[in-house]
Design an enzyme around this catalytic site. Structure first.
Site, PDB file in Angstrom:
ATOM      1  N   HIS A   1       0.807  -1.220   0.000  1.00 42.98           N
ATOM      2  CA  HIS A   1       0.000   0.000   0.000  1.00 42.98           C
ATOM      3  C   HIS A   1       0.835   1.262   0.000  1.00 42.98           C
ATOM      4  O   HIS A   1       0.439   2.271  -0.566  1.00 42.98           O
ATOM      5  CB  HIS A   1      -1.009  -0.033   1.135  1.00 42.98           C
TER       6      HIS A   1
ATOM      7  N   ARG B   1     -10.136   5.545  -1.417  1.00 46.38           N
ATOM      8  CA  ARG B   1      -9.739   4.644  -0.336  1.00 46.38           C
ATOM      9  C   ARG B   1      -9.952   5.362   0.990  1.00 46.38           C
ATOM     10  O   ARG B   1      -9.074   6.099   1.450  1.00 46.38           O
ATOM     11  CB  ARG B   1      -8.265   4.247  -0.467  1.00 46.38           C
TER      12      ARG B   1
ATOM     13  N   ARG C   1     -15.105   3.629  -1.083  1.00 47.96           N
ATOM     14  CA  ARG C   1     -15.015   2.270  -0.551  1.00 47.96           C
ATOM     15  C   ARG C   1     -15.105   2.334   0.969  1.00 47.96           C
ATOM     16  O   ARG C   1     -14.466   3.180   1.600  1.00 47.96           O
ATOM     17  CB  ARG C   1     -13.681   1.652  -0.965  1.00 47.96           C
TER      18      ARG C   1
ATOM     19  N   GLU D   1     -12.276  -9.213  -5.543  1.00 45.94           N
ATOM     20  CA  GLU D   1     -10.856  -9.242  -5.162  1.00 45.94           C
ATOM     21  C   GLU D   1     -10.359 -10.636  -4.816  1.00 45.94           C
ATOM     22  O   GLU D   1      -9.176 -10.824  -4.573  1.00 45.94           O
ATOM     23  CB  GLU D   1     -10.621  -8.361  -3.921  1.00 45.94           C
TER      24      GLU D   1
ATOM     25  N   ASN E   1      -5.338  -5.873  -7.676  1.00 45.61           N
ATOM     26  CA  ASN E   1      -4.142  -6.070  -6.836  1.00 45.61           C
ATOM     27  C   ASN E   1      -4.330  -7.292  -5.944  1.00 45.61           C
ATOM     28  O   ASN E   1      -3.487  -8.179  -5.886  1.00 45.61           O
ATOM     29  CB  ASN E   1      -3.889  -4.856  -5.936  1.00 45.61           C
ATOM     30  N   ASP E   2      -5.464  -7.297  -5.239  1.00 45.24           N
ATOM     31  CA  ASP E   2      -5.714  -8.442  -4.374  1.00 45.24           C
ATOM     32  C   ASP E   2      -6.093  -9.670  -5.185  1.00 45.24           C
ATOM     33  O   ASP E   2      -5.701 -10.789  -4.841  1.00 45.24           O
ATOM     34  CB  ASP E   2      -6.816  -8.110  -3.358  1.00 45.24           C
TER      35      ASP E   2
ATOM     36  N   ARG F   1       1.322  -9.983  -1.937  1.00 48.75           N
ATOM     37  CA  ARG F   1       1.630  -8.766  -2.694  1.00 48.75           C
ATOM     38  C   ARG F   1       2.737  -7.936  -2.061  1.00 48.75           C
ATOM     39  O   ARG F   1       3.258  -7.014  -2.669  1.00 48.75           O
ATOM     40  CB  ARG F   1       0.356  -7.930  -2.893  1.00 48.75           C
TER      41      ARG F   1
ATOM     42  N   CYS G   1     -10.231  -1.129 -10.694  1.00 47.76           N
ATOM     43  CA  CYS G   1      -9.537  -0.046 -10.003  1.00 47.76           C
ATOM     44  C   CYS G   1      -8.194  -0.497  -9.422  1.00 47.76           C
ATOM     45  O   CYS G   1      -7.566   0.232  -8.670  1.00 47.76           O
ATOM     46  CB  CYS G   1     -10.420   0.540  -8.912  1.00 47.76           C
TER      47      CYS G   1
HETATM   48  C1  PEP Z   1      -7.114  -3.946  -5.150  1.00 47.40           C
HETATM   49  O1  PEP Z   1      -6.976  -4.866  -4.343  1.00 47.40           O
HETATM   50  O2  PEP Z   1      -6.888  -4.049  -6.366  1.00 47.40           O
HETATM   51  C2  PEP Z   1      -7.557  -2.619  -4.695  1.00 47.40           C
HETATM   52  C3  PEP Z   1      -7.869  -1.681  -5.540  1.00 47.40           C
HETATM   53  O3  PEP Z   1      -7.573  -2.426  -3.360  1.00 47.40           O
HETATM   54  P1  PEP Z   1      -6.268  -2.158  -2.467  1.00 47.40           P
HETATM   55  O4  PEP Z   1      -5.090  -2.039  -3.371  1.00 47.40           O
HETATM   56  O5  PEP Z   1      -6.517  -0.913  -1.693  1.00 47.40           O
HETATM   57  O6  PEP Z   1      -6.233  -3.374  -1.621  1.00 47.40           O
HETATM   58 MG    MG Z   2      -7.778  -4.665  -2.336  1.00 46.09          MG
END
Ligand code: PEP
Ligand code: MG
Length: 755
Positions: A359, A466, A502, A600, A623-624, A634, A671
């Site tokens: 993050h 976020r 979110r 996710e 991402n997740d 990650r 996203c």
């Molecule tokens: C994701 O997981 O792709 C996402 C947008 O949320 P974050 O990166 O804040 O976990």
């Molecule tokens: Mg996420």
């Protein structure tokens, strides 16, 4: 055995340089295995294996005996990548005799490779006079030892002696992964978690006498604390335990640790560094003792060390002046650390741990701060105040760059500025392909600063706000009214465009300092919607604040993170419904917001048809999703290579989600960071994503790519890559497409590379 293993690794870990680390390894392995010789051979720059340390062979041979891969027994171990265990080494056809070692006395030989990241770094050898084969247990011990030491040696090799403590060093390069693109040229500011003895940065002491006085004052303060603690506990502890406090006090005396520290301050180090060095050295001596009572004393020493260090660091922190081009460096940078430095002074970031999907890296991209993550070999405690270059494109860090390298990077920096300027012209042009396919681009936000930059770059809405970011930058939960005011700013700034907020997504690697969640496996634990459904008081306050903030604007959409089943959606929707009804009853003139879920986790992919029937839109958190589909943390630099957003499994899941959403007649956006990758954006558009949401920095680049291609061509490219089974080749194919369309400049700078 396990205890010996642990204590050797601990001692080696505590060693401040390579030579000490190797000396500990050979001495301790020889002692524990009761052999006559233990030696370490390490690979040098030429690829030869050189005797680097020995306990048992002639010390003069160190640095002189060298073997190529395949040469001699050591070289055989290297090419075979497995142990060689011989009762009579001299009889082996590969045996090579080096008279300077004096090894003719030793008959038996056991050599095991030291392998790190699939590369043979060296060979660990034990030898014995008697003609005998080392037994299975001994062989297994040495293999275990070597596997454990490989990482430590790799780290020490990269860091030890590269930059001698306190001395000016030659330019050195360290490799990590790209966190946020761009170039930063500035000065290192090392930020250390307080009271962590292992990460205290070396700083030269400017005024020796003042530093000694400061150190002694800190000792007095700790002495007082310990006395108070001793008195408080008097009733509850026995005499022996009471004696421990006296022992603590004695350790602080001038004749003991205190004296050693003062002499190191006189040699030029600041008190905090000198203190941590002395404590770590003593700890390592205690750790190496066989007596469990004495080993336990290492814990006491560490405790005492931390207490004093807290005092030494506290006043350091307060007086810290940040240079104009601060390159913030830390073992594990966190989002809240970024907040400590004035924005205009923060030029770049380097985190020893973490990867581009952490993050802090996402935040850095949003803030457009060149960042390198996972620079695991960076000797970060030794480089405070040094000149640094951060290459956020390649993921490399340079310490003490020479003038030529500075010039090279200055040129890239200027080129990047020119590119950004050029892209500004796109701000008011629509994001559409050459054959007029329209694709709205949204932004991901978190900070208020993102809003201005997003508007400047022509964002058509917020695809992901976020909300945890404002929560992270506080020391308690923000109140409902505080939240309302923050959300209102976002909604107002973008109206009439939609803002997708979110709900609080904490857990995983996003810990609120005031609401710690301690778990063994946080990414599979209490995170996202799981936390907020368990704490309806937090969820309800947030939803109330969001809906109230939208009064009169009606551009709010609510997004639910980490959904894995329909019950979570139903429960969340019921709470949102309730809040809306209550607000109407209280007289607010508010519309019911659209509600969407994030996709996710794999479960949500397969449930996408059912989820789509319950909500107004889907948004993919790639991402997740990538992390969970590929089972790759990650944040973990060790497996960062395996985190492949272009993995065919990821692409197939992404395509499936679009079909599911569109079948149910709802819209679907993405996203995750993938949406902001110019090459990926082409594929996502062709898959049918209705909106791409990304950080403001990448938005103009993505727009430029979309405007440079036809939808028909994008569809063709998608069809081609969807039939491929290798993620690396897919990435290459997309890069080739960008090159052929003349768009390479959008992904990385072109200044000729002299490194
Ligand atoms: C994701 O997981 O792709 C996402 C947008 O949320 P974050 O990166 O804040 O976990
Ligand atoms: Mg996420």
């Amino acid at each position: 055995m396990l205890n010996s293993l642990r204590s050797i690794v601990q001692e080696v870990n505590a060693a401040r340089d390579m030579k000490t680390a190797l000396a500990i390894i050979v001495a301790r392995v020889k002692q524990v295995m009761k052999t006559h010789v233990c030696s370490v051979y390490l690979r040098d720059a030429k690829g030869d294996y050189v005797l680097m340390a020995t306990d048992g062979l002639n010390a003069d041979a160190v640095g002189k005996v060298r073997l190529a891969a395949g040469e001699g027994l050591v070289g055989r171990v290297v090419v075979r990548e497995e142990p060689i265990n011989l009762e009579h080494a001299e009889a082996h056809p590969s045996y090579q005799y080096f008279p300077e070692t004096g090894e003719e006395r030793y008959s038996s030989f056991l050599g095991v490779p030291i392998i790190h990241h699939r590369k043979v770094l060296g060979v660990l050898v034990v030898q014995q006079v008697e003609q005998r084969r080392f037994d299975e247990g001994e062989e297994a011990f040495l293999v275990t030892m070597s596997a454990q030491l490989a990482g430590v040696i790799a780290h020490a090799e990269a860091t030890g002696g590269v930059i001698p403590v306190g001395a000016k060093a030659a330019q050195s390069k360290f490799v990590g992964v790209s966190g946020a693109s761009g170039i930063a040229i500035g000065e290192a500011v090392v930020i250390a978690p307080t009271a962590d003895l292992r990460s205290v940065p070396y700083q030269a002491c400017k005024d020796v006498e003042a530093e000694i006085t400061f150190f002694q004052r800190s000792l007095v303060a700790v002495r007082d604390d310990i006395k108070v603690l001793g008195v408080k506990l008097k009733e509850r502890i026995n005499r022996e335990e009471q004696a421990l406090f006296d022992a603590y006090l004695a350790m602080l005396d001038d004749a003991s640790l205190g004296g050693e520290v003062v002499s190191r301050i006189r040699k030029g180090a600041v008190a905090s560094y000198a203190w941590s060095e002395v404590i770590l050295e003593h700890e390592s001596i205690f750790n190496s003792m066989n007596d469990p009572y004495l080993r336990e004393r290492a814990t006491d020493l560490r405790d005492l060390g931390r207490r004093v260090l807290e005092y030494l660091q506290e006043s350091n922190q307060k007086t810290r002046v940040y240079p104009d081009k601060t390159i913030l460096i830390g073992e594990e940078l966190t989002a809240s650390m970024l907040g400590e430095i004035p924005k205009e002074k923060l030029a770049g970031l380097v985190s020893v741990q973490g990867s581009s999907n952490s993050h802090v890296a996402i935040l850095a991209r949003a803030m457009d701060i060149p960042t390198v993550m996972g620079a695991v070999d960076l000797p970060y405690t030794q480089i405070d105040g040094r000149p640094i270059i951060v290459d956020g494109y390649k993921g490399t860090v340079y310490c003490d760059p020479n003038p030529q390298l500075r010039k090279h990077y200055k040129a890239i920096y200027l080129e990047e500025q020119a590119l950004v300027k050029g892209l500004e012209a796109l701000k008011n042009l629509p994001c559409e392909t050459q054959d007029r396919y329209r694709l709205p681009l949204h932004v991901n936000t978190g900070l208020m600063a993102d809003v201005v930059r997003s508007l400047e770059r022509g964002a058509e809405g917020v695809g992901l706000y976020r909300t945890e970011v404002p929560f992270l930058l506080r020391d308690r939960f923000p109140s409902e009214e505080e939240q309302r005011a923050i959300y209102r700013e976002q909604l107002e700034a973008f109206a009439p465009h939609t803002v997708t907020m979110r709900t609080l997504d904490i857990g995983g690697d996003k810990a609120l300092p005031y609401f710690p969640i301690e778990e063994d496996n946080p990414f599979l634990g209490w995170r996202g919607i799981r936390v907020t459904l368990d704490h309806p008081e937090i969820f309800l306050a947030q939803i109330r604040a969001m809906i109230k903030a939208s009064e009169g604007l009606d551009n709010l959409r609510i997004l639910l993170p980490m959904i894995t089943n329909v019950q979570e959606v139903d429960a969340s929707r019921a709470l949102i419904q309730r809040v809306h009804k209550e607000l109407l009853e209280e007289g607010y003139r508010v519309r019911k917001p659209q509600v969407g879920v994030m996709i996710e986790v794999p479960a949500a992919v397969y449930l996408a048809p059912e989820l789509s029937r319950r909500v107004d839109f889907l948004s993919v958190g790639s991402n997740d999703l990538t992390q969970y589909l590929l089972a790759v943390d990650r944040n973990n630099a060790q497996v960062a290579d395996l985190y492949q957003p272009f993995h065919p499994a990821v692409l197939r899941a992404l395509q499936y989600i679009v079909y599911a959403a569109h079948d149910a007649g709802i819209s679907v956006s993405i996203c995750g960071e993938l949406a902001g990758d110019p090459g990926a954006a082409i594929l996502l558009m062709a898959m049918g994503y209705d909106v791409l949401s990304m950080n403001a920095t990448n938005l103009p680049k993505v727009k430029s790519v979309i405007r440079g291609i036809t939808f028909a061509r994008a569809k063709q490219l998608l069809a081609e890559v969807m039939s491929m089974s290798n993620g690396d080749l897919i990435r290459e194919r997309i890069d080739r497409e960008l090159r052929e369309t003349g768009l390479t400049r959008l992904i990385r700078p072109v200044a000729s590379d002299s490194n």
